[in-house]
Design a protein around this motif. Structure first.
Motif, PDB file in Angstrom:
ATOM      1  N   GLN A  77       0.336 -14.573   8.534  1.00 48.02           N
ATOM      2  CA  GLN A  77       0.833 -14.276   7.196  1.00 48.02           C
ATOM      3  C   GLN A  77       1.309 -12.838   7.155  1.00 48.02           C
ATOM      4  OE1 GLN A  77      -2.149 -15.418   4.375  1.00 48.02           O
ATOM      5  NE2 GLN A  77      -0.725 -15.540   2.714  1.00 48.02           N
ATOM      6  N   ALA A  78       1.997 -12.449   8.229  1.00 49.54           N
ATOM      7  CA  ALA A  78       2.289 -11.029   8.433  1.00 49.54           C
ATOM      8  C   ALA A  78       3.188 -10.426   7.384  1.00 49.54           C
ATOM      9  CB  ALA A  78       2.920 -10.831   9.817  1.00 49.54           C
ATOM     10  N   THR A  79       3.944 -11.237   6.673  1.00 57.20           N
ATOM     11  CA  THR A  79       4.825 -10.666   5.656  1.00 57.20           C
ATOM     12  C   THR A  79       4.113 -10.365   4.361  1.00 57.20           C
ATOM     13  OG1 THR A  79       5.493 -12.901   5.046  1.00 57.20           O
ATOM     14  CG2 THR A  79       6.912 -11.721   6.579  1.00 57.20           C
ATOM     15  N   GLY A  80       2.869 -10.769   4.220  1.00 55.12           N
ATOM     16  CA  GLY A  80       2.064 -10.388   3.054  1.00 55.12           C
ATOM     17  C   GLY A  80       2.681 -10.802   1.746  1.00 55.12           C
ATOM     18  N   THR A  81       2.999 -12.096   1.594  1.00 58.59           N
ATOM     19  CA  THR A  81       3.764 -12.525   0.423  1.00 58.59           C
ATOM     20  C   THR A  81       2.951 -13.356  -0.544  1.00 58.59           C
ATOM     21  OG1 THR A  81       4.577 -14.422   1.711  1.00 58.59           O
ATOM     22  CG2 THR A  81       5.956 -12.461   1.653  1.00 58.59           C
ATOM     23  N   LEU A 103      -6.251  -9.412  -6.254  1.00 63.80           N
ATOM     24  CA  LEU A 103      -5.139  -8.461  -6.312  1.00 63.80           C
ATOM     25  C   LEU A 103      -3.861  -9.065  -5.752  1.00 63.80           C
ATOM     26  CD1 LEU A 103      -6.973  -5.225  -5.113  1.00 63.80           C
ATOM     27  CD2 LEU A 103      -6.213  -5.761  -7.438  1.00 63.80           C
ATOM     28  N   PRO A 104      -2.726  -8.782  -6.393  1.00 63.60           N
ATOM     29  CA  PRO A 104      -1.449  -9.230  -5.827  1.00 63.60           C
ATOM     30  C   PRO A 104      -1.183  -8.549  -4.491  1.00 63.60           C
ATOM     31  CG  PRO A 104      -1.175  -8.409  -8.087  1.00 63.60           C
ATOM     32  CD  PRO A 104      -2.547  -8.025  -7.632  1.00 63.60           C
ATOM     33  N   VAL A 105      -0.391  -9.194  -3.670  1.00 68.87           N
ATOM     34  CA  VAL A 105       0.008  -8.628  -2.384  1.00 68.87           C
ATOM     35  C   VAL A 105       1.518  -8.696  -2.258  1.00 68.87           C
ATOM     36  CG1 VAL A 105      -0.098  -8.920   0.137  1.00 68.87           C
ATOM     37  CG2 VAL A 105      -2.175  -9.179  -1.233  1.00 68.87           C
ATOM     38  N   PRO A 106       2.182  -7.597  -1.929  1.00 64.45           N
ATOM     39  CA  PRO A 106       1.637  -6.261  -1.696  1.00 64.45           C
ATOM     40  C   PRO A 106       1.111  -5.628  -2.987  1.00 64.45           C
ATOM     41  CG  PRO A 106       3.894  -6.468  -0.802  1.00 64.45           C
ATOM     42  CD  PRO A 106       3.644  -7.650  -1.681  1.00 64.45           C
ATOM     43  N   THR A 107      -0.036  -5.008  -2.898  1.00 59.91           N
ATOM     44  CA  THR A 107      -0.672  -4.359  -4.044  1.00 59.91           C
ATOM     45  C   THR A 107       0.014  -3.018  -4.312  1.00 59.91           C
ATOM     46  OG1 THR A 107      -2.762  -5.352  -3.352  1.00 59.91           O
ATOM     47  CG2 THR A 107      -2.872  -3.575  -4.979  1.00 59.91           C
ATOM     48  N   GLY A 157      -9.407  -8.633  10.469  1.00 61.39           N
ATOM     49  CA  GLY A 157      -9.757  -8.843   9.068  1.00 61.39           C
ATOM     50  C   GLY A 157      -9.611  -7.642   8.172  1.00 61.39           C
ATOM     51  N   LEU A 158      -8.942  -6.588   8.625  1.00 62.46           N
ATOM     52  CA  LEU A 158      -8.764  -5.392   7.813  1.00 62.46           C
ATOM     53  C   LEU A 158      -7.458  -5.460   7.027  1.00 62.46           C
ATOM     54  CD1 LEU A 158      -9.775  -2.654  10.423  1.00 62.46           C
ATOM     55  CD2 LEU A 158     -11.081  -3.306   8.381  1.00 62.46           C
ATOM     56  N   ILE A 159      -7.511  -5.037   5.773  1.00 63.59           N
ATOM     57  CA  ILE A 159      -6.292  -4.877   4.996  1.00 63.59           C
ATOM     58  C   ILE A 159      -5.724  -3.475   5.246  1.00 63.59           C
ATOM     59  CG2 ILE A 159      -6.991  -6.505   3.210  1.00 63.59           C
ATOM     60  CD1 ILE A 159      -7.658  -4.057   1.435  1.00 63.59           C
ATOM     61  N   LEU A 160      -4.426  -3.284   4.916  1.00 63.57           N
ATOM     62  CA  LEU A 160      -3.769  -1.992   5.080  1.00 63.57           C
ATOM     63  C   LEU A 160      -3.127  -1.581   3.769  1.00 63.57           C
ATOM     64  CD1 LEU A 160      -3.026  -3.866   7.830  1.00 63.57           C
ATOM     65  CD2 LEU A 160      -2.242  -1.618   8.590  1.00 63.57           C
ATOM     66  N   HIS A 161      -3.505  -0.401   3.292  1.00 67.75           N
ATOM     67  CA  HIS A 161      -2.904   0.198   2.101  1.00 67.75           C
ATOM     68  C   HIS A 161      -2.369   1.585   2.487  1.00 67.75           C
ATOM     69  CE1 HIS A 161      -5.644  -2.348  -0.774  1.00 67.75           C
ATOM     70  NE2 HIS A 161      -4.593  -3.018  -0.371  1.00 67.75           N
ATOM     71  N   TYR A 188      11.173   0.959   0.601  1.00 73.58           N
ATOM     72  CA  TYR A 188      10.173  -0.069   0.317  1.00 73.58           C
ATOM     73  C   TYR A 188      10.442  -1.341   1.126  1.00 73.58           C
ATOM     74  CZ  TYR A 188       7.591   1.922  -3.683  1.00 73.58           C
ATOM     75  OH  TYR A 188       6.760   2.663  -4.486  1.00 73.58           O
ATOM     76  N   ARG A 189      11.706  -1.745   1.196  1.00 75.63           N
ATOM     77  CA  ARG A 189      12.029  -2.968   1.936  1.00 75.63           C
ATOM     78  C   ARG A 189      11.541  -2.874   3.375  1.00 75.63           C
ATOM     79  NH1 ARG A 189      16.814  -2.825  -1.107  1.00 75.63           N
ATOM     80  NH2 ARG A 189      17.940  -1.679   0.517  1.00 75.63           N
ATOM     81  N   ARG A 190      11.755  -1.730   3.991  1.00 77.74           N
ATOM     82  CA  ARG A 190      11.338  -1.558   5.381  1.00 77.74           C
ATOM     83  C   ARG A 190       9.815  -1.607   5.504  1.00 77.74           C
ATOM     84  NH1 ARG A 190      15.034   1.347   8.553  1.00 77.74           N
ATOM     85  NH2 ARG A 190      13.564   1.110  10.283  1.00 77.74           N
ATOM     86  N   TYR A 191       9.131  -0.936   4.603  1.00 74.74           N
ATOM     87  CA  TYR A 191       7.675  -0.896   4.702  1.00 74.74           C
ATOM     88  C   TYR A 191       7.051  -2.245   4.359  1.00 74.74           C
ATOM     89  CZ  TYR A 191       8.015   4.165   5.200  1.00 74.74           C
ATOM     90  OH  TYR A 191       8.290   5.432   5.655  1.00 74.74           O
ATOM     91  N   PHE A 192       7.508  -2.903   3.305  1.00 73.21           N
ATOM     92  CA  PHE A 192       6.952  -4.204   2.940  1.00 73.21           C
ATOM     93  C   PHE A 192       7.176  -5.240   4.042  1.00 73.21           C
ATOM     94  CE2 PHE A 192       7.253  -3.462  -1.954  1.00 73.21           C
ATOM     95  CZ  PHE A 192       6.004  -2.864  -1.934  1.00 73.21           C
ATOM     96  N   ALA A 193       8.301  -5.147   4.735  1.00 72.89           N
ATOM     97  CA  ALA A 193       8.622  -6.123   5.782  1.00 72.89           C
ATOM     98  C   ALA A 193       7.648  -6.076   6.946  1.00 72.89           C
ATOM     99  CB  ALA A 193      10.048  -5.900   6.289  1.00 72.89           C
ATOM    100  N   THR A 194       6.882  -5.009   7.076  1.00 72.16           N
ATOM    101  CA  THR A 194       5.898  -4.920   8.166  1.00 72.16           C
ATOM    102  C   THR A 194       4.671  -5.775   7.916  1.00 72.16           C
ATOM    103  OG1 THR A 194       4.727  -3.020   7.215  1.00 72.16           O
ATOM    104  CG2 THR A 194       6.626  -2.546   8.660  1.00 72.16           C
ATOM    105  N   GLY A 195       4.472  -6.222   6.681  1.00 74.92           N
ATOM    106  CA  GLY A 195       3.298  -7.032   6.355  1.00 74.92           C
ATOM    107  C   GLY A 195       2.140  -6.257   5.785  1.00 74.92           C
ATOM    108  N   ILE A 196       2.365  -5.009   5.357  1.00 72.52           N
ATOM    109  CA  ILE A 196       1.288  -4.242   4.732  1.00 72.52           C
ATOM    110  C   ILE A 196       0.786  -4.967   3.487  1.00 72.52           C
ATOM    111  CG2 ILE A 196       2.009  -2.016   5.657  1.00 72.52           C
ATOM    112  CD1 ILE A 196       3.381  -1.437   2.974  1.00 72.52           C
ATOM    113  N   ASP A 197      -0.478  -4.756   3.166  1.00 69.84           N
ATOM    114  CA  ASP A 197      -1.104  -5.459   2.049  1.00 69.84           C
ATOM    115  C   ASP A 197      -0.924  -4.752   0.717  1.00 69.84           C
ATOM    116  OD1 ASP A 197      -2.727  -7.626   3.589  1.00 69.84           O
ATOM    117  OD2 ASP A 197      -3.110  -5.749   4.639  1.00 69.84           O
ATOM    118  N   GLY A 198      -0.429  -3.526   0.750  1.00 69.11           N
ATOM    119  CA  GLY A 198      -0.220  -2.757  -0.466  1.00 69.11           C
ATOM    120  C   GLY A 198       0.245  -1.373  -0.092  1.00 69.11           C
TER     121      GLY A 198
END
Length: 391
Positions: free
Chosen positions: A38-42, A55-59, A327-331, A362-372
């Motif tokens: 679920q790497a795109t975090g959608t 919480l919504p993702v990306p947060t 199992g770690l989230i990334l913010h 933002y598009r570049r960073y969100f595309a990496t799959g970050i959680d927020g």
């Protein structure tokens, strides 16, 4: 053992069981977190569940409130972050007063974030201290009582980038962490929606050596307001892994280890003669270790997508997938609208206070799959998330 010790043991046992399940699940399914598949975090906004799963993702996390529009760490900034729709408000970089209260300031040195320099009654408090190995001159919260700090007023920290924020200089006082916890409850009732906060322990090793340990004070207040549980809407963070480990023994809140530049060393490591750097912590081995006592990491954006020599973005690292595997989230932190804070290809002109193409970033960073992501401009972050999820 006393009841606090017993409760601490129970919290620790519960956390270990939860983390063990998350790691075995290779992607945090138990926590409801995105994994490698679920790497795109959608996950859409409004996802049901309790705790982090709600919480919504990306947060979108309001960095020190809505600090792109109001002086940071004020109730004006915190209120605006909620008004703009932030999912979480970073209400509290926590530093202590002389008499042991926790207050919300970016740093213990307050010359740049309050009007203390213009107060003749405090001229004699100006001093130079060594803060995490760096000589720092100014006024420090630990040299003031809470009553004295409450006479000061907040000012804009970076007026060259945010001249319009100076309109609000002097309007708000310094909040205490206890006031923030009460504010959180009041705003939750008023808005009919759970308000989340994301406080940070600042320079915990420095303050512990002064006899002003942060973690015990944080835990005491969280227990007082019944916000020390696994599903409590309070995420705790620190740049010092041992501070998070200490909090892991005291409370059951979601915990996040902040990570600076790859070649940097957390100051608690420096003090303990631990040679490891952040680069060691973001290896698969280092991330597995963090997953043993925390639920997430807060890396600088450059650890997710490094910049090339010309200041433009390079190729993403494997940090997102590596963290998700355990199992770690990334913010990550921090997206800001102004040119100087953006990758070079997204700047527009050279003005220090002008906005660049932050949506492109933002598009570049969100595309990496970050959680927020932490952002000084929550409204911009929410628009960028909508674009990303609709795209």
């Amino acid at each position: 053992m006393d009841s606090d010790q017993a409760n601490g043991r129970k919290r620790q046992t519960g956390r270990r069981a939860l983390l063990g399940a998350a790691v075995l699940g290779a992607g945090g399914a138990v926590l409801g977190l995105p994994g490698t598949a679920q790497a795109t975090g959608t996950r859409p906004a409004g996802h049901g569940g309790r705790g982090l799963k709600s919480l919504p993702v990306p947060t979108v996390i309001g960095h020190r409130g809505a600090s792109g529009y109001r002086p940071e760490h004020t109730f004006g900034s915190y209120d605006l972050a909620l008004d703009l729709g932030a999912d979480v408000v970073e209400a509290g970089d926590l530093v202590p007063t002389k008499d042991g209260h926790l207050v919300c300031r970016h740093e213990p040195e307050i010359g740049g974030t309050t009007d203390v320099a213009s107060r003749p009654e405090f001229a004699g408090r100006k001093t130079t201290k060594v803060l995490d190995g760096v000589a720092t001159t100014g006024w420090f919260t630990e040299d003031f009582t809470l009553a004295e700090l409450k006479t000061l007023r907040a000012v804009e920290r970076i007026p060259a980038n945010r001249p319009h924020n100076t309109l609000y200089n002097g309007r708000w006082e310094i909040p205490t962490f206890e006031e923030v916890l009460k504010w959180q409850d009041e705003e939750t009732r008023k808005r009919g929606k759970q308000v989340w906060i994301y406080p940070e322990t600042k320079h915990p090793t420095y303050f512990r050596k002064l006899g002003l340990g942060l973690e015990e004070r944080v835990a005491k207040l969280l227990r007082k307001y019944d916000k020390d549980g696994r599903n409590s809407p309070v995420i705790l963070q620190s740049f010092e892994p041992t501070s998070i480990q200490r909090l892991n023994q005291l409370v059951d809140n979601p915990l996040v280890v902040l990570l600076s530049a790859a070649n940097s060393r957390p100051y608690d490591f420096v003090e303990a003669n631990d040679p490891r750097t952040v680069a060691d912590l973001i290896t698969p081995k280092g991330l597995r270790e963090i997953a043993g006592y925390a639920q997430g990491i807060g890396p600088t954006l450059d650890l997710v997508i490094p910049k090339k020599a010309d200041g433009t973005l390079g190729e993403p690292t494997t940090l997102v997938s590596d963290a998700h595997k355990v199992g770690l989230i990334l913010h990550p932190y921090t997206v800001r609208n102004e040119n100087p804070f953006l990758p070079a290809e997204y700047r527009k002109g050279g003005a220090a206070d002008a906005y660049g193409d932050v949506f492109g970033a933002y598009r570049r960073y969100f595309a990496t799959g970050i959680d927020g992501v932490f952002t000084d401009n929550p409204d911009t972050g929410l628009l960028a998330r909508a674009d990303f999820l609709d795209g």
